[in-house]
Design a protein around this motif. Structure first.
Motif, mmCIF file in Angstrom:
data_model
loop_
_atom_site.group_PDB
_atom_site.id
_atom_site.type_symbol
_atom_site.label_atom_id
_atom_site.label_comp_id
_atom_site.label_asym_id
_atom_site.label_seq_id
_atom_site.Cartn_x
_atom_site.Cartn_y
_atom_site.Cartn_z
ATOM 1 N N ALA A 187 60.554 18.630 24.458
ATOM 2 C CA ALA A 187 61.451 19.403 25.331
ATOM 3 C C ALA A 187 62.160 20.505 24.572
ATOM 4 C CB ALA A 187 62.467 18.459 25.978
ATOM 5 N N ALA A 188 62.508 20.252 23.316
ATOM 6 C CA ALA A 188 63.253 21.254 22.547
ATOM 7 C C ALA A 188 62.452 22.546 22.418
ATOM 8 C CB ALA A 188 63.590 20.698 21.168
ATOM 9 N N ILE A 189 61.143 22.424 22.351
ATOM 10 C CA ILE A 189 60.308 23.623 22.242
ATOM 11 C C ILE A 189 60.396 24.431 23.527
ATOM 12 C CG2 ILE A 189 57.894 24.384 22.168
ATOM 13 C CD1 ILE A 189 57.415 22.340 20.010
ATOM 14 N N LEU A 190 60.371 23.744 24.643
ATOM 15 C CA LEU A 190 60.419 24.456 25.925
ATOM 16 C C LEU A 190 61.794 25.074 26.167
ATOM 17 C CD1 LEU A 190 58.441 21.952 28.153
ATOM 18 C CD2 LEU A 190 57.600 23.957 26.951
ATOM 19 N N ASP A 191 62.814 24.560 25.503
ATOM 20 C CA ASP A 191 64.164 25.110 25.678
ATOM 21 C C ASP A 191 64.412 26.330 24.808
ATOM 22 O OD1 ASP A 191 64.757 23.225 27.535
ATOM 23 O OD2 ASP A 191 65.734 21.851 26.121
ATOM 24 N N ASP A 192 63.573 26.559 23.819
ATOM 25 C CA ASP A 192 63.749 27.674 22.890
ATOM 26 C C ASP A 192 63.007 28.902 23.447
ATOM 27 O OD1 ASP A 192 63.339 29.573 20.925
ATOM 28 O OD2 ASP A 192 63.122 28.112 19.315
ATOM 29 N N PRO A 193 63.731 29.970 23.798
ATOM 30 C CA PRO A 193 63.083 31.115 24.451
ATOM 31 C C PRO A 193 61.883 31.668 23.690
ATOM 32 C CG PRO A 193 65.465 31.382 24.463
ATOM 33 C CD PRO A 193 65.172 30.165 23.633
ATOM 34 N N ARG A 194 61.973 31.752 22.344
ATOM 35 C CA ARG A 194 60.851 32.338 21.601
ATOM 36 C C ARG A 194 59.634 31.422 21.645
ATOM 37 N NH1 ARG A 194 63.886 33.148 16.138
ATOM 38 N NH2 ARG A 194 64.686 31.213 16.982
ATOM 39 N N ARG A 195 59.859 30.134 21.514
ATOM 40 C CA ARG A 195 58.717 29.211 21.531
ATOM 41 C C ARG A 195 58.193 29.017 22.951
ATOM 42 N NH1 ARG A 195 59.627 24.533 17.264
ATOM 43 N NH2 ARG A 195 57.385 24.761 17.077
ATOM 44 N N ARG A 196 59.070 29.243 23.886
ATOM 45 C CA ARG A 196 58.646 29.226 25.298
ATOM 46 C C ARG A 196 57.608 30.305 25.553
ATOM 47 N NH1 ARG A 196 60.914 27.255 30.093
ATOM 48 N NH2 ARG A 196 60.730 28.905 31.614
ATOM 49 N N GLU A 197 57.853 31.481 25.005
ATOM 50 C CA GLU A 197 56.878 32.567 25.132
ATOM 51 C C GLU A 197 55.544 32.141 24.532
ATOM 52 O OE1 GLU A 197 57.035 35.530 26.733
ATOM 53 O OE2 GLU A 197 58.891 34.673 27.503
ATOM 54 N N ALA A 198 55.621 31.511 23.365
ATOM 55 C CA ALA A 198 54.385 31.042 22.715
ATOM 56 C C ALA A 198 53.708 30.001 23.595
ATOM 57 C CB ALA A 198 54.710 30.455 21.344
ATOM 58 N N TYR A 199 54.508 29.147 24.203
ATOM 59 C CA TYR A 199 53.920 28.142 25.092
ATOM 60 C C TYR A 199 53.225 28.803 26.285
ATOM 61 C CZ TYR A 199 52.943 24.935 28.613
ATOM 62 O OH TYR A 199 52.248 24.269 29.565
ATOM 63 N N LEU A 200 53.879 29.790 26.855
ATOM 64 C CA LEU A 200 53.282 30.455 28.024
ATOM 65 C C LEU A 200 51.950 31.106 27.652
ATOM 66 C CD1 LEU A 200 56.458 32.025 29.677
ATOM 67 C CD2 LEU A 200 55.039 30.160 30.573
ATOM 68 N N ALA A 201 51.886 31.675 26.438
ATOM 69 C CA ALA A 201 50.625 32.271 25.985
ATOM 70 C C ALA A 201 49.565 31.181 25.831
ATOM 71 C CB ALA A 201 50.836 33.013 24.672
ATOM 72 N N LEU A 202 49.973 30.032 25.302
ATOM 73 C CA LEU A 202 49.032 28.923 25.132
ATOM 74 C C LEU A 202 48.550 28.402 26.484
ATOM 75 C CD1 LEU A 202 47.626 26.801 23.341
ATOM 76 C CD2 LEU A 202 49.751 25.464 23.433
ATOM 77 N N GLU A 203 49.471 28.263 27.405
ATOM 78 C CA GLU A 203 49.114 27.778 28.746
ATOM 79 C C GLU A 203 48.142 28.754 29.428
ATOM 80 O OE1 GLU A 203 50.581 24.967 30.312
ATOM 81 O OE2 GLU A 203 49.574 25.232 32.228
ATOM 82 N N GLU A 204 48.438 30.024 29.286
ATOM 83 C CA GLU A 204 47.572 31.051 29.871
ATOM 84 C C GLU A 204 46.164 30.954 29.264
ATOM 85 O OE1 GLU A 204 48.120 33.370 32.148
ATOM 86 O OE2 GLU A 204 46.472 34.796 31.821
ATOM 87 N N ALA A 205 46.120 30.810 27.926
ATOM 88 C CA ALA A 205 44.814 30.725 27.266
ATOM 89 C C ALA A 205 44.083 29.450 27.678
ATOM 90 C CB ALA A 205 45.004 30.757 25.750
ATOM 91 N N ALA A 206 44.831 28.353 27.801
ATOM 92 C CA ALA A 206 44.197 27.074 28.148
ATOM 93 C C ALA A 206 43.557 27.119 29.526
ATOM 94 C CB ALA A 206 45.230 25.948 28.084
ATOM 95 N N THR A 207 44.157 27.893 30.422
ATOM 96 C CA THR A 207 43.672 27.886 31.804
ATOM 97 C C THR A 207 42.756 29.059 32.124
ATOM 98 O OG1 THR A 207 45.732 28.964 32.501
ATOM 99 C CG2 THR A 207 45.616 26.567 32.703
ATOM 100 N N THR A 208 42.557 29.949 31.151
ATOM 101 C CA THR A 208 41.649 31.081 31.398
ATOM 102 C C THR A 208 40.552 31.176 30.344
ATOM 103 O OG1 THR A 208 43.074 32.585 30.143
ATOM 104 C CG2 THR A 208 43.449 32.450 32.533
ATOM 105 N N HIS A 209 40.556 30.313 29.348
ATOM 106 C CA HIS A 209 39.576 30.402 28.274
ATOM 107 C C HIS A 209 38.154 30.313 28.851
ATOM 108 C CE1 HIS A 209 37.230 29.370 24.727
ATOM 109 N NE2 HIS A 209 38.253 29.790 23.999
#
Ligand SMILES: C[S@@+](CC[C@H](N)C(=O)[O-])C[C@H]1O[C@@H](n2cnc3c(N)ncnc32)[C@H](O)[C@@H]1O
Length: 279
Positions: free
Chosen positions: A236-258
């Motif tokens: 959860a701490a990662i999702l609460d951190d705005p910078r790592r949230r951006e990284a997560y969103l990029a990962l999620e995008e890649a995971a669902t469009t790869h």
């Protein structure tokens, strides 16, 4: 909405889900408004307290929310007024069965309505619609196939349907990760994707099953994707951190469009999102 794998991540993960579905919907709205040359007429079945409806109305679209809960509709009405979009939001009390009164694709009403005793009116279901949203509802209706057929029937030709449902495979993993192996097996192998009779959710879906349901309603699927594939698995701490949230969103995008791996990873989404079109 469906269960979380990691309760502490709930707030962050829910926002991520909204982000993924919202980004797809926002692109669709821009494209459809350009195609039609006017704001869209939208039906939100089971739209609840109106988070989506008020957002869409804020973009200039006219939104009807059809929901059986008077409390949810009261909250929607307040929310729309506070946002200054009350003139573009219509609250109608009813459920999926009310869709037979929503007008037909040739623009006619079935003419059954003179209003109802609770002050709502079938006539307020002023279909057909350019976009129908059905988010988090197919899990609980009596007959998802009948609901989808009814939704297809209130769409304009070429109109779009946006559906989100709880994902079966995410629920399998969630239960396996906490050692509840019998429940994991039941979710994986049962017809309805439930963990057993005590499971609060009546059913869950997987990508092939959702595709079959949409095909069965005569809808052409343009977009079918898992959302929130990894959001419940990271701390959860990662999702609460705005910078790592951006990284997560990029990962999620890649995971669902790869191009090679999205087919596997997308199926693991806590939710599945489909956009389909009436031919
Ligand atoms: C999980 S909430 C989803 C709310 C909203 N669509 C969202 O995505 O946040 C399910 C909603 O479906 C509504 N609902 C329950 N049974 C329904 C039915 N048979 N037909 C239409 N809506 C129903 C509930 O009142 C509730 O507002």
């Amino acid at each position: 909405m469906a269960e979380e794998r990691r309760p502490a991540a709930r707030a962050g993960a829910a926002a991520l889900r909204t982000h993924a579905v919202g980004a797809t919907l926002d692109r669709l709205l821009v494209d459809e408004q350009a195609r039609l040359g006017r704001p869209l007429r939208v039906l939100d079945l089971g739209g609840g307290t109106g988070g989506l409806a008020v957002h869409l109305a804020g973009l200039g679209h006219a939104v009807t929310v059809l929901d059986p809960s008077p409390d949810a509709l009261a909250a929607l009405t307040r929310r729309a007024a506070e946002a200054g979009v009350a003139d573009r939001v219509t609250a109608v009390q009813g459920d999926a069965d009310s869709l037979g009164h929503a007008g037909t694709s040739d623009g006619t009403s079935d003419g059954t309505s003179d209003g109802t005793s609770d002050g709502t009116s079938d006539a307020a279901l002023d279909g057909p619609y350019d976009l129908v949203c059905c988010h988090g509802v197919l899990e609980v209706v009596d007959d998802p196939a009948a609901t989808l057929a009814a939704l297809a029937g209130v769409l304009e030709p070429g109109g779009r349907l946006s559906v989100t449902v709880a994902g079966r495979l995410a629920a399998v993993l969630a239960r396996a990760l906490v050692g509840d192996l019998d429940a994991a097996l039941a979710v994986l192998t049962s017809d309805d994707g439930r963990a057993g009779s005590a499971d609060p959710l009546p059913r869950r879906f997987d990508l092939p099953g959702l595709q079959r349901l949409l095909d069965g309603a005569g809808l052409a699927v343009d977009h079918l994707q898992g959302v929130r594939v990894l959001g419940d698995l990271v701390p959860a701490a990662i999702l609460d951190d705005p910078r790592r949230r951006e990284a997560y969103l990029a990962l999620e995008e890649a995971a669902t469009t790869h191009p090679e791996h999205a087919a596997v990873l997308g199926g693991l989404g806590a939710h599945l999102h489909a956009v389909a079109r009436r031919a």
